[in-house]
Design a protein around this motif. Structure first.
Motif, PDB file in Angstrom:
ATOM      1  N   ARG A  55       0.831  -1.202   0.000  1.00  0.00           N
ATOM      2  CA  ARG A  55       0.000   0.000   0.000  1.00  0.00           C
ATOM      3  C   ARG A  55       0.868   1.256   0.000  1.00  0.00           C
ATOM      4  NH1 ARG A  55      -1.910   3.628   3.314  1.00  0.00           N
ATOM      5  NH2 ARG A  55      -0.962   2.771   5.170  1.00  0.00           N
ATOM      6  N   LEU A  56       1.902   1.273   0.851  1.00  0.00           N
ATOM      7  CA  LEU A  56       2.780   2.441   0.925  1.00  0.00           C
ATOM      8  C   LEU A  56       3.567   2.647  -0.369  1.00  0.00           C
ATOM      9  CD1 LEU A  56       4.124   2.048   4.559  1.00  0.00           C
ATOM     10  CD2 LEU A  56       2.534   3.782   3.729  1.00  0.00           C
ATOM     11  N   MET A  57       4.062   1.559  -0.949  1.00  0.00           N
ATOM     12  CA  MET A  57       4.829   1.671  -2.190  1.00  0.00           C
ATOM     13  C   MET A  57       3.927   2.110  -3.347  1.00  0.00           C
ATOM     14  SD  MET A  57       7.901   1.247  -1.353  1.00  0.00           S
ATOM     15  CE  MET A  57       8.662   1.168  -2.953  1.00  0.00           C
ATOM     16  N   SER A  58       2.695   1.610  -3.386  1.00  0.00           N
ATOM     17  CA  SER A  58       1.762   2.012  -4.431  1.00  0.00           C
ATOM     18  C   SER A  58       1.449   3.495  -4.325  1.00  0.00           C
ATOM     19  CB  SER A  58       0.463   1.204  -4.333  1.00  0.00           C
ATOM     20  OG  SER A  58       0.701  -0.140  -4.601  1.00  0.00           O
ATOM     21  N   ARG A  59       1.219   3.959  -3.103  1.00  0.00           N
ATOM     22  CA  ARG A  59       0.928   5.373  -2.884  1.00  0.00           C
ATOM     23  C   ARG A  59       2.129   6.227  -3.302  1.00  0.00           C
ATOM     24  NH1 ARG A  59       0.379   7.325   2.964  1.00  0.00           N
ATOM     25  NH2 ARG A  59      -0.971   5.522   3.122  1.00  0.00           N
ATOM     26  N   ARG A  60       3.324   5.767  -2.977  1.00  0.00           N
ATOM     27  CA  ARG A  60       4.546   6.500  -3.342  1.00  0.00           C
ATOM     28  C   ARG A  60       4.703   6.570  -4.853  1.00  0.00           C
ATOM     29  NH1 ARG A  60      10.535   4.264  -2.137  1.00  0.00           N
ATOM     30  NH2 ARG A  60      11.619   5.725  -3.458  1.00  0.00           N
ATOM     31  N   ASN A  61       4.459   5.451  -5.532  1.00  0.00           N
ATOM     32  CA  ASN A  61       4.590   5.433  -6.990  1.00  0.00           C
ATOM     33  C   ASN A  61       3.539   6.316  -7.652  1.00  0.00           C
ATOM     34  OD1 ASN A  61       6.786   3.744  -6.927  1.00  0.00           O
ATOM     35  ND2 ASN A  61       5.601   1.880  -7.217  1.00  0.00           N
ATOM     36  N   MET A  62       2.318   6.316  -7.138  1.00  0.00           N
ATOM     37  CA  MET A  62       1.266   7.164  -7.701  1.00  0.00           C
ATOM     38  C   MET A  62       1.610   8.629  -7.507  1.00  0.00           C
ATOM     39  SD  MET A  62      -2.182   4.902  -6.879  1.00  0.00           S
ATOM     40  CE  MET A  62      -3.027   6.291  -6.299  1.00  0.00           C
ATOM     41  N   SER A  63       2.163   8.979  -6.359  1.00  0.00           N
ATOM     42  CA  SER A  63       2.555  10.365  -6.106  1.00  0.00           C
ATOM     43  C   SER A  63       3.659  10.796  -7.057  1.00  0.00           C
ATOM     44  CB  SER A  63       3.033  10.533  -4.665  1.00  0.00           C
ATOM     45  OG  SER A  63       1.990  10.312  -3.765  1.00  0.00           O
ATOM     46  N   ALA A  64       4.596   9.913  -7.311  1.00  0.00           N
ATOM     47  CA  ALA A  64       5.704  10.232  -8.212  1.00  0.00           C
ATOM     48  C   ALA A  64       5.202  10.412  -9.638  1.00  0.00           C
ATOM     49  CB  ALA A  64       6.764   9.141  -8.155  1.00  0.00           C
ATOM     50  N   GLU A  65       4.248   9.572 -10.056  1.00  0.00           N
ATOM     51  CA  GLU A  65       3.698   9.685 -11.407  1.00  0.00           C
ATOM     52  C   GLU A  65       2.923  10.985 -11.575  1.00  0.00           C
ATOM     53  OE1 GLU A  65       1.407   6.179 -12.108  1.00  0.00           O
ATOM     54  OE2 GLU A  65       3.166   4.881 -12.164  1.00  0.00           O
ATOM     55  N   GLU A  66       2.160  11.364 -10.565  1.00  0.00           N
ATOM     56  CA  GLU A  66       1.377  12.593 -10.638  1.00  0.00           C
ATOM     57  C   GLU A  66       2.284  13.814 -10.667  1.00  0.00           C
ATOM     58  OE1 GLU A  66      -1.237  12.412  -7.311  1.00  0.00           O
ATOM     59  OE2 GLU A  66      -2.470  10.834  -8.192  1.00  0.00           O
ATOM     60  N   GLY A  67       3.381  13.751  -9.948  1.00  0.00           N
ATOM     61  CA  GLY A  67       4.302  14.877  -9.897  1.00  0.00           C
ATOM     62  C   GLY A  67       5.235  14.930 -11.085  1.00  0.00           C
ATOM     63  N   GLY A  68       5.269  13.870 -11.877  1.00  0.00           N
ATOM     64  CA  GLY A  68       6.112  13.841 -13.057  1.00  0.00           C
ATOM     65  C   GLY A  68       7.567  13.550 -12.768  1.00  0.00           C
ATOM     66  N   ASN A  69       7.924  13.415 -11.528  1.00  0.00           N
ATOM     67  CA  ASN A  69       9.330  13.128 -11.213  1.00  0.00           C
ATOM     68  C   ASN A  69       9.440  11.685 -10.721  1.00  0.00           C
ATOM     69  OD1 ASN A  69       7.942  13.706  -8.911  1.00  0.00           O
ATOM     70  ND2 ASN A  69       9.560  14.873  -7.934  1.00  0.00           N
ATOM     71  N   GLN A  70       9.718  10.808 -11.658  1.00  0.00           N
ATOM     72  CA  GLN A  70       9.873   9.400 -11.341  1.00  0.00           C
ATOM     73  C   GLN A  70      11.120   9.201 -10.486  1.00  0.00           C
ATOM     74  OE1 GLN A  70       8.040   6.730 -12.098  1.00  0.00           O
ATOM     75  NE2 GLN A  70       6.478   7.923 -13.116  1.00  0.00           N
ATOM     76  N   PRO A  71      11.063   8.302  -9.497  1.00  0.00           N
ATOM     77  CA  PRO A  71      12.260   8.037  -8.708  1.00  0.00           C
ATOM     78  C   PRO A  71      13.354   7.451  -9.598  1.00  0.00           C
ATOM     79  CG  PRO A  71      10.427   6.624  -8.010  1.00  0.00           C
ATOM     80  CD  PRO A  71       9.933   7.530  -9.087  1.00  0.00           C
TER      81      PRO A  71
END
Length: 94
Positions: A55-71
């Protein structure tokens, strides 16, 4: 996650269930009691922690996608595991 282990040894309990539950609620932790002896709660504990990690990793990945800055992952080092080196080396030689 707060895990109370050895729940099968109730007569040797150092912390009461109610006290552990109160502590976990106060610190915003999930709480479960387990016993490796009778395998109670062990599977549930693993499932809950893995679900939370997912759940935490999914939320982190979704936030990164929305912000346009992929880890960004750092470039790793390649390690070859071939048997090309026919020389035998002793474990303790330099």
């Amino acid at each position: 996650m707060l895990v109370g282990n050895k729940s099968d040894l109730r007569h040797l309990r150092a912390v009461e269930t109610d006290e552990a539950m109160a502590f976990s609620e106060q610190h915003n932790l999930a709480f479960i009691e387990t016993s490796a002896l009778d395998a109670s709660g062990v599977d549930t504990a693993f499932q809950r922690i893995l679900t939370e990690i997912y759940r935490l990793m999914s939320r982190r990945n979704m936030s990164a996608e929305e912000g346009g800055n992929q880890p960004k992952l750092s470039t790793g080092q390649t390690i070859s595991l071939s048997n090309d080196d026919k020389r035998k080396r002793n474990c303790c030689s330099g």
